[in-house]
Write an enzyme that holds these catalytic residues in place. Structure first.
Site, PDB file in Angstrom:
ATOM      1  N   GLU A 100       0.765   3.940   3.754  1.00 10.51           N
ATOM      2  CA  GLU A 100      -0.603   3.794   3.252  1.00 10.51           C
ATOM      3  C   GLU A 100      -1.000   2.323   3.418  1.00 10.51           C
ATOM      4  O   GLU A 100      -0.194   1.443   3.110  1.00 10.51           O
ATOM      5  CB  GLU A 100      -0.690   4.184   1.777  1.00 10.51           C
ATOM      6  N   GLU A 115       3.007   7.438  -9.934  1.00  8.41           N
ATOM      7  CA  GLU A 115       3.385   7.993  -8.619  1.00  8.41           C
ATOM      8  C   GLU A 115       3.643   9.489  -8.732  1.00  8.41           C
ATOM      9  O   GLU A 115       3.290  10.264  -7.849  1.00  8.41           O
ATOM     10  CB  GLU A 115       4.610   7.278  -8.042  1.00  8.41           C
TER      11      GLU A 115
HETATM   12  N1  0A1 Z   1      -0.932   4.377  -3.392  1.00  8.84           N
HETATM   13  C1  0A1 Z   1      -0.098   3.434  -4.067  1.00  8.84           C
HETATM   14  C2  0A1 Z   1      -0.441   2.024  -3.824  1.00  8.84           C
HETATM   15  C3  0A1 Z   1      -0.099   1.420  -2.520  1.00  8.84           C
HETATM   16  C4  0A1 Z   1      -1.100   1.128  -1.620  1.00  8.84           C
HETATM   17  C5  0A1 Z   1      -0.841   0.466  -0.442  1.00  8.84           C
HETATM   18  C6  0A1 Z   1       0.463   0.117  -0.190  1.00  8.84           C
HETATM   19  O1  0A1 Z   1       0.761  -0.586   0.928  1.00  8.84           O
HETATM   20  C7  0A1 Z   1      -0.210  -1.191   1.611  1.00  8.84           C
HETATM   21  C8  0A1 Z   1       1.477   0.424  -1.057  1.00  8.84           C
HETATM   22  C9  0A1 Z   1       1.186   1.097  -2.227  1.00  8.84           C
HETATM   23  C10 0A1 Z   1      -0.315   3.609  -5.558  1.00  8.84           C
HETATM   24  O2  0A1 Z   1      -1.442   3.751  -5.985  1.00  8.84           O
HETATM   25  O3  0A1 Z   1       0.652   3.565  -6.293  1.00  8.84           O
HETATM   26 ZN    ZN Z   2      -1.962   5.173  -7.053  1.00  9.84          ZN
END
Ligand code: 0A1
Ligand code: ZN
Length: 881
Positions: free
Chosen positions: A130, A307
């Protein structure tokens, strides 16, 4: 490195993908420096696509292309495709039937210091996809609305990579020649590629299991490096708590048979919800009473839950495009906040979340990067993992919850899951489900998603004694933000309660309905609400529970605030009254300093604190919040032109005065609560530690030998990190004779525990001591400092620039120059971290002319960086615009 002038992507340009991918078969031959990836994609032209052009455009960056084969036997040549810096364009593919495209390429995980795609964290290979990291692994339709089934085979040396993990279930494994082995994983759920993960390395694991409500047995595994195995128990328990809570509160069960968490030391963010294989920053997994503080314990439970909750809000239902990020993040943060409130103290949790929102998100909303919860344009999507999308997004969901009530909200979320399971959808789809399930109209409410900026509510009250009515007139106004000059009125829930002069509840009687508390629905620019049947003028408690993310302007005397601090039955507003009281007193002192007068403190603050301390409190954590003063950063937020020096002096003066005048009370309370309860994590023990350490912090300001001895003794004998760290902070933030010795003993004791050493860096970087800047410079040369480790960077550079306003904003500009130097170095190593560090410079317009010029000059210098990354370019250029 990248574009000097990157492109802006607009929400209004969204178009469905031209092609779809049904199945992805990945084969990785792992090597730290030269991993080979074979990707076999079963694809079809999207019948919904509107584009005439049939070319297939796949995203890909930093890939060594080896071959492209169509339908297993047709190897394409350079005439058939075009390779650009960030894509692979295949001119012709079948249009009316599905086809298979097999791409082979290489990547270099060791060279990947940006920590996006496949990279090395210590000796572990891991991925972060992501938002757009998958394109750094192989060519793909790297967008969240392309969802596919993934089957992944990992091949590697048995000694180098004994553990081989990916999403879903392990379906096969075997041995190969040359001491190699392989494992195949299959994820039965469709997912976008940002949820793909692989981990390989020398890992150990703790295992447990969870029986779901419907009786399915889920195996739970947490993978860490061997020496961290004794720090996983809390994370495991947290996971089970989260799984149970989601069943009870949302009726949602886990869907695979296996749930894996891996902790890695090098990670740009907190953690990542990859399907069935979460990858976590070690900071949010590892905890032992002697290495982690009570707040670490609480945050770990919160992030594990966050998570886990994504499995339904993010994975089963995902985002159509990255503009919709808050669809999953706002909702999931709301869910984890509610979970933490249920697990700990609702009152404390709400205050802590609001505190963060008001100090940091409000600043973002008032600065050059201000954007709506659903942004409409970006250059680099990684810059939009913001407090606005996460925290304000959660507030927006919370307001829907307030408007619909718990039952209505649950009906809405059930309908949302029923309608959209397996789909990639938008924030509008979420609101539509809430509306449809409750037969309400949220059309005006939707503006919260589109409008940036923090609304200001101005409240006026007028009591009519002959009519026995109270009229509350509320005006709403939202200041302009970049690109949005004019704002429309929002639909704002304002929760109100009334209190009689003797402290009893005065009923709220609006339009004939009598309740203890009422949610007013503000929809116009100005509106008057009339409360009837009030024999005496009540004190108004407004915006209870912080029912909307707004700034409140209401004239209040110190007496009225002191009254609310004693009598408000709303725990948030009671705390808020104390904060406002302290804020007004500090503002008075700042005015004294600025006009060159001696500081004259209003004694009401001492009386108010004395009263709070004289009461008995069940929730000691809440009690300790009542004794806390607004932070320097929050106070800065309240000023037109921020005067860091005056804020610091005035606040310190209040701290010292309280310490002097309430010395006896602080000492008694400290001694009462100072017990050895190491390893006890119930609310009572946590509360006792919190309040006693608050007392010690006040007393430490006295610089008295008896207190110096207390802090030294607490440091020497502490068996838990909460107490050890609190004592070290008191020792290190002053003139304690054993300051250097304690700091070096702490380092010696904990040098093998990276997360504890991060605390050691952060504590020194955020110190008020006059030599802090020199200390920070020296720490940059410390053998344990590493610019390639984001946790270290945040601990030293982040703490100095974001948690030490006094020294970062030194009038000679040395703090600014230092930060700019580090950002320029980080720009090449890790653009995401570089751009996050920039946030300390973006608010330059808020300071005096001298500092403005110095900060601006550093932003301009950053703009001239060779090979400036998109991440840094976007933030720096918008700050200067
Ligand atoms: N989706 C994850 C957050 C996250 C977003 C980007 C990342 O790398 C660029 C890593 C983690 C969350 O909301 O926990
Ligand atoms: Zn999140």
């Amino acid at each position: 490195m990248r574009d000097a002038n990157p492109q802006t992507i607009y929400l209004k340009d969204y178009a469905v993908p031209d092609y779809l991918i049904h199945h992805v078969e990945l084969n990785f031959t792992l090597d730290d420096e030269n991993t080979r990836v074979v990707s076999r994609l079963t694809m079809i032209r999207n019948p919904a696509s509107q584009t005439g052009d049939a070319a297939l455009v796949l995203a890909g960056e930093n890939l060594g292309l080896i071959s492209v084969v169509l339908n297993d036997d047709n190897e394409l040549t350079e005439q058939d495709y075009l390779q650009t810096q960030d894509s692979l364009i295949i001119h012709e593919v079948p249009q009316h039937r599905s086809f298979v495209l097999t791409i082979e390429n290489t990547i270099n995980p060791k060279a990947n210091t940006a920590l996006e795609g496949l990279y090395l964290s210590g000796s572990m290979l891991c991925t972060q996809c992501e938002a757009e990291g998958f394109r750094k692994i192989t060519y793909f339709l790297d967008r969240p609305d392309v969802m596919a089934k993934f089957t992944t085979t990992l091949v590697g040396d048995k000694d180098r990579y004994p553990v081989l993990l990916s999403n879903g279930n392990k379906i096969a494994q075997g041995e190969l020649a040359d001491n190699r082995h392989w494992v195949t994983w299959e994820d039965p759920f469709n997912k976008p590629c940002y949820l793909f993960a692989l981990v390989a390395g020398q890992l150990d694991c703790i295992e447990d299991s969870f029986i779901t409500l419907s009786g399915r047995n889920i195996s739970l595994q947490i993978f860490v490096e061997k020496h961290d195995l004794d720090k996983c128990a809390h994370a495991m328990q947290s996971l089970k708590n989260a799984m149970r809570w989601d069943e009870q509160v949302y009726g949602r069960e886990y869907d695979l048979d296996l749930y894996m968490i891996v902790a890695v030391s090098h990670f740009n963010m907190g953690a990542m919800e990859n399907k069935g294989l979460n990858v976590f920053n070690t900071k949010f997994v590892l905890a032992r009473p002697d290495t982690a503080t009570d707040s670490d314990y609480e945050r770990i439970e919160g992030v594990i839950a966050h998570e886990y909750f994504h499995n339904w809000t993010g994975n089963r239902i995902t985002c159509r495009d990255w503009f919709q990020l808050s669809l999953k993040e706002g909702f999931t943060v709301f869910r984890d906040q509610e979970f933490t409130g249920d697990r700990t103290s609702k009152a404390v949790n709400r205050i802590e979340n609001v505190n963060m929102l008001r100090t940091r998100q409000f600043a973002e909303d008032a600065g050059p990067m201000a954007h709506p919860v659903r942004p409409d344009a970006y250059m680099e999507v990684n810059n939009f993992y913001t407090l606005t999308v996460y925290e304000k997004g959660a507030e927006v969901v919370r307001m829907i919850h307030t408007l619909l009530g718990a039952e209505g909200f649950r009906k809405g979320s059930d309908l949302y899951f029923e309608r959209h399971d397996g789909q990639a959808v938008t924030c509008d789809d979420f609101v539509n489900a809430m509306e449809a399930a409750n037969a309400v109209d949220l059309s005006q409410f939707r503006r919260w998603y589109a409008q940036a900026g923090t609304p200001v509510l101005t409240v006026q009250q007028s009591y009519n004694s002959s009519a026995q009515t109270l009229a509350l007139t509320i005006n709403q106004h939202c200041p302009p933000t970049p690109g949005q000059a004019v704002k429309e009125p929002l639909h704002i829930p304002v929760t109100v309660g009334l209190i009689n002069k003797d402290g009893s509840i005065a009923p709220c009687n609006v339009q004939g309905r009598k309740t203890d508390e009422i949610v007013l629905q503000l929809t116009q620019a100005e509106q008057t609400f009339t409360f009837t049947d009030l024999k005496q003028q009540p004190v108004v408690s407004i915006l209870r529970g912080f029912s909307a993310p707004v700034k409140l302007v209401m004239e209040r005397s110190l007496e009225e605030l002191a009254f609310l601090l004693s009598y408000d039955s709303d725990t948030f507003n009671r705390w808020e009254a104390g904060q406002q009281l302290a804020g007004q007193v500090i503002a008075g002192l700042i005015a004294d300093i600025q006009s060159g007068q001696a500081m004259q403190i209003n004694p009401m603050i001492v009386t108010a604190f004395k009263q709070v301390m004289a009461q008995s409190w069940d929730d000691l954590s809440y009690f300790s919040l009542l004794l806390g003063l607004p932070s320097e950063t929050y106070l800065a937020e309240q000023m037109q032109v921020v005067d860091v020096v005056a804020i610091h002096k005035a606040r310190e003066f209040v701290v010292l005065t309280l310490a002097q005048q309430l010395q006896t009370q602080f000492k008694t309370l400290y001694l009462e609560c100072h017990k050895d309860e190491s390893g006890v994590f119930d609310a009572g023990a946590i509360g006792r530690r919190r309040i006693k350490n608050m007392c010690l912090a006040y007393l430490g300001r006295l610089e008295q030998p008896d207190i110096q001895q207390w802090s030294q003794q607490q440091f020497d004998t502490a068996k838990n990190m909460t107490d050890q760290m609190a004592a070290l902070a008191v020792v290190a933030n002053g003139t304690h004779p054993a300051k250097q010795e304690c700091l070096s003993r702490f380092y010696q004791q904990w040098q093998a525990e990276a997360l504890v050493i991060d605390k050691w860096f952060a504590l020194q970087a955020s110190s008020h001591n006059p030599d802090t800047f020199e200390t920070v410079q020296a720490l940059m040369q410390h053998p344990a400092f590493d610019l390639k480790n984001p946790n270290r960077v945040r601990a030293l550079i982040g703490a100095f620039s974001q948690a030490n306003p006094l020294h970062f904003h030194a009038a000679n500009g040395q703090g600014y120059q230092f930060l700019a130097d580090q950002i320029i170095a980080l720009n090449t190593l890790n653009p995401q971290v570089a751009s996050r560090m920039l946030s300390a410079l973006t608010s330059w317009r808020r300071y005096d002319e001298g500092r403005q010029a110095l900060m601006k000059a550093q932003l301009e210098r950053i703009m001239t960086t060779d090979a400036i990354s998109k991440d840094v370019y976007e933030v720096a250029s918008k700050s200067l615009a």
